[in-house]
Design a protein around this motif. Structure first.
Motif, mmCIF file in Angstrom:
data_model
loop_
_atom_site.group_PDB
_atom_site.id
_atom_site.type_symbol
_atom_site.label_atom_id
_atom_site.label_comp_id
_atom_site.label_asym_id
_atom_site.label_seq_id
_atom_site.Cartn_x
_atom_site.Cartn_y
_atom_site.Cartn_z
ATOM 1 N N SER A 30 0.854 -1.189 0.000
ATOM 2 C CA SER A 30 0.000 0.000 0.000
ATOM 3 C C SER A 30 0.890 1.240 0.000
ATOM 4 O O SER A 30 2.125 1.148 0.075
ATOM 5 C CB SER A 30 -0.908 0.016 1.233
ATOM 6 O OG SER A 30 -0.160 0.310 2.400
ATOM 7 N N TYR A 35 1.633 -4.691 3.706
ATOM 8 C CA TYR A 35 0.651 -5.159 4.687
ATOM 9 C C TYR A 35 0.258 -6.596 4.343
ATOM 10 O O TYR A 35 0.389 -7.040 3.205
ATOM 11 C CB TYR A 35 -0.593 -4.255 4.714
ATOM 12 C CG TYR A 35 -1.482 -4.369 3.496
ATOM 13 C CD1 TYR A 35 -2.593 -5.212 3.492
ATOM 14 C CD2 TYR A 35 -1.223 -3.630 2.336
ATOM 15 C CE1 TYR A 35 -3.407 -5.330 2.382
ATOM 16 C CE2 TYR A 35 -2.031 -3.733 1.215
ATOM 17 C CZ TYR A 35 -3.131 -4.581 1.243
ATOM 18 O OH TYR A 35 -3.934 -4.699 0.144
ATOM 19 N N LYS A 50 -6.461 -7.797 8.323
ATOM 20 C CA LYS A 50 -5.375 -6.986 7.769
ATOM 21 C C LYS A 50 -4.356 -6.690 8.870
ATOM 22 O O LYS A 50 -4.721 -6.379 10.011
ATOM 23 C CB LYS A 50 -5.924 -5.661 7.226
ATOM 24 C CG LYS A 50 -6.921 -5.810 6.078
ATOM 25 C CD LYS A 50 -6.227 -6.173 4.784
ATOM 26 C CE LYS A 50 -7.212 -6.298 3.622
ATOM 27 N NZ LYS A 50 -7.943 -5.063 3.333
ATOM 28 N N TRP A 52 -1.365 -4.089 9.232
ATOM 29 C CA TRP A 52 -0.807 -2.906 8.602
ATOM 30 C C TRP A 52 0.613 -2.632 9.080
ATOM 31 O O TRP A 52 1.041 -3.136 10.125
ATOM 32 C CB TRP A 52 -1.693 -1.687 8.891
ATOM 33 C CG TRP A 52 -3.107 -1.838 8.418
ATOM 34 C CD1 TRP A 52 -4.217 -2.044 9.184
ATOM 35 C CD2 TRP A 52 -3.559 -1.801 7.055
ATOM 36 N NE1 TRP A 52 -5.339 -2.145 8.405
ATOM 37 C CE2 TRP A 52 -4.974 -1.990 7.077
ATOM 38 C CE3 TRP A 52 -2.926 -1.628 5.826
ATOM 39 C CZ2 TRP A 52 -5.752 -2.018 5.932
ATOM 40 C CZ3 TRP A 52 -3.696 -1.647 4.673
ATOM 41 C CH2 TRP A 52 -5.087 -1.838 4.715
ATOM 42 N N SER A 53 1.313 -1.834 8.307
ATOM 43 C CA SER A 53 2.654 -1.377 8.692
ATOM 44 C C SER A 53 2.506 -0.421 9.888
ATOM 45 O O SER A 53 1.526 0.326 9.971
ATOM 46 C CB SER A 53 3.295 -0.649 7.507
ATOM 47 O OG SER A 53 4.584 -0.204 7.820
ATOM 48 N N SER A 56 3.334 -5.196 10.213
ATOM 49 C CA SER A 56 3.555 -6.149 9.127
ATOM 50 C C SER A 56 5.036 -6.389 8.860
ATOM 51 O O SER A 56 5.430 -7.476 8.425
ATOM 52 C CB SER A 56 2.876 -5.643 7.845
ATOM 53 O OG SER A 56 3.409 -4.388 7.466
ATOM 54 N N THR A 84 -8.801 -5.874 12.163
ATOM 55 C CA THR A 84 -7.514 -5.180 12.124
ATOM 56 C C THR A 84 -6.644 -5.762 13.226
ATOM 57 O O THR A 84 -6.982 -5.681 14.411
ATOM 58 C CB THR A 84 -7.690 -3.673 12.343
ATOM 59 O OG1 THR A 84 -8.490 -3.144 11.275
ATOM 60 C CG2 THR A 84 -6.337 -2.974 12.345
#
Length: 348
Positions: A30, A35, A50, A52-53, A56, A84
């Motif tokens: 992204s 991610y 998911k 996310w950074s 990740s 999340t």
């Protein structure tokens, strides 16, 4: 580990701290960095997740088939629930072994041990020819085959695609074949039973894994019909079976898919081969119907499934004829007498 939180019971706003099976894992990119897009599963359903950074970046390797402990919160994204992930840890083999797998894997409604006992009881009653009995006992007691057979699915997705599904399907097909053999006494009951019970045995090598089922290289190149015949060859050689019986048995395995376009190595060419093919086909079709239609008693009136590409149609659950109280009582009595007969047969 905390108590398992079922996916089917989740709703937007929930805070999650539980273990799940990773069924899909894909590292994507992204604007804010890499991610992870995951699909988490348990026996009740599946959930997109998911990571996310920057979290990740600390998880360089995630693969389907891993069991993970997850913390995070559930939200609604495009009208679908999404998790999340705020913390994730891959569980060790020891931790996985301690988990109740029935919480994470859909399995047969019948315990595998009970189904195997029914298989062995059928063999003891029907197989009066000693070489057939020796052959079946040697296969079913094999230290590699037996534990795999107790857990294997019958397919990746089409029918009986759950833990213990293969044993459930094989037993069901065998029982159907025995009903037809009762109606058509000219059939070779013993050869038919052996083939019905083992017609899909090659699937234990065609597919791998219990947590995530995938086709093996050998399965892709050969398929379960060829694999089954090759697997059973050593047991057939040691059984003492007459060559003509062995040849007929192999034909039943080779032809049980009916047509070459559906994977059959040969078309059915004996009465027993026709019986096995149609018993296998109807058991698979009805299992598909059970998987896509609401069960009787769940809702009222007629119900239709969505269009099913494998069946080439939508399937209808029709309105059932109401049963009288006398019919219900008679049905219960028939089942009771049937169980008594089975117990008596097992003592023979």
């Amino acid at each position: 580990m905390t108590e398992h939180q079922k996916i089917s019971a989740m709703s937007a706003g929930d805070e999650i701290a539980s273990a799940y099976l990773v069924s899909l894992a894909s590292l994507q990119q992204s604007r804010n960095g890499p991610y992870w897009r995951l699909e988490l599963k348990d026996a009740s359903g599946a959930l997109e997740a998911k990571i996310w950074s920057p979290l990740s970046l600390s998880l360089p390797s995630l693969t389907a088939g891993q069991m993970v402990s997850v913390e995070g919160h559930v939200s609604l994204y495009r009208e679908q629930l999404q998790l999340t992930v705020e913390a994730l840890r891959v569980l060790s083999e020891e931790e996985c072994a301690a988990l109740p797998m029935e919480d994470y894997l859909v399995s047969s409604s019948r315990p595998a041990a009970d189904m195997m006992a029914d298989v062995e009881r059928l063999c003891d009653v029907v197989l009066t020819h000693k070489p057939w009995k020796k052959f079946m006992r040697s296969v079913l007691s094999d230290k590699r085959i037996r534990p795999l057979l107790m857990k294997a699915p019958a397919a990746k997705s089409v029918h009986h695609a759950y833990m213990g599904g293969l044993l459930e399907h094989m037993l069901s097909v065998a029982e159907l074949c025995m009903l037809m053999a009762d109606h058509y006494p000219e059939l070779d009951r013993q050869t038919l039973l052996a083939a019905a019970l083992l017609h899909d045995i090659g699937k234990i090598d065609e597919m791998s894994g219990v947590l995530v089922t995938e086709y093996t290289d050998e399965g892709r190149l050969l398929g379960h019909i060829v694999q089954g015949i090759v697997m059973l060859e050593p047991y057939l050689r040691k059984s003492g079976l007459e060559p003509e019986l062995v040849m007929h048995f192999k034909h039943l395995i080779a032809s049980h898919h009916g047509e070459p376009e559906f994977g059959a190595a040969r078309e059915p060419s004996t009465p027993e081969a026709f019986v096995l093919h149609y018993a296998d086909n109807i058991d698979a079709k009805l299992a598909q119907c059970r998987g896509i239609l609401p069960a009787p008693g769940e809702g009222e009136g007629m119900a239709w499934s969505p269009y099913q590409s494998l069946l080439g149609r939508s399937v209808c659950r029709p309105v059932r004829t109401p049963a009288s109280s006398a019919e219900t009582k008679a049905s219960r009595q028939d089942k009771k007498e049937s169980r008594q007969e089975e117990r008596q047969c097992s003592l023979l």
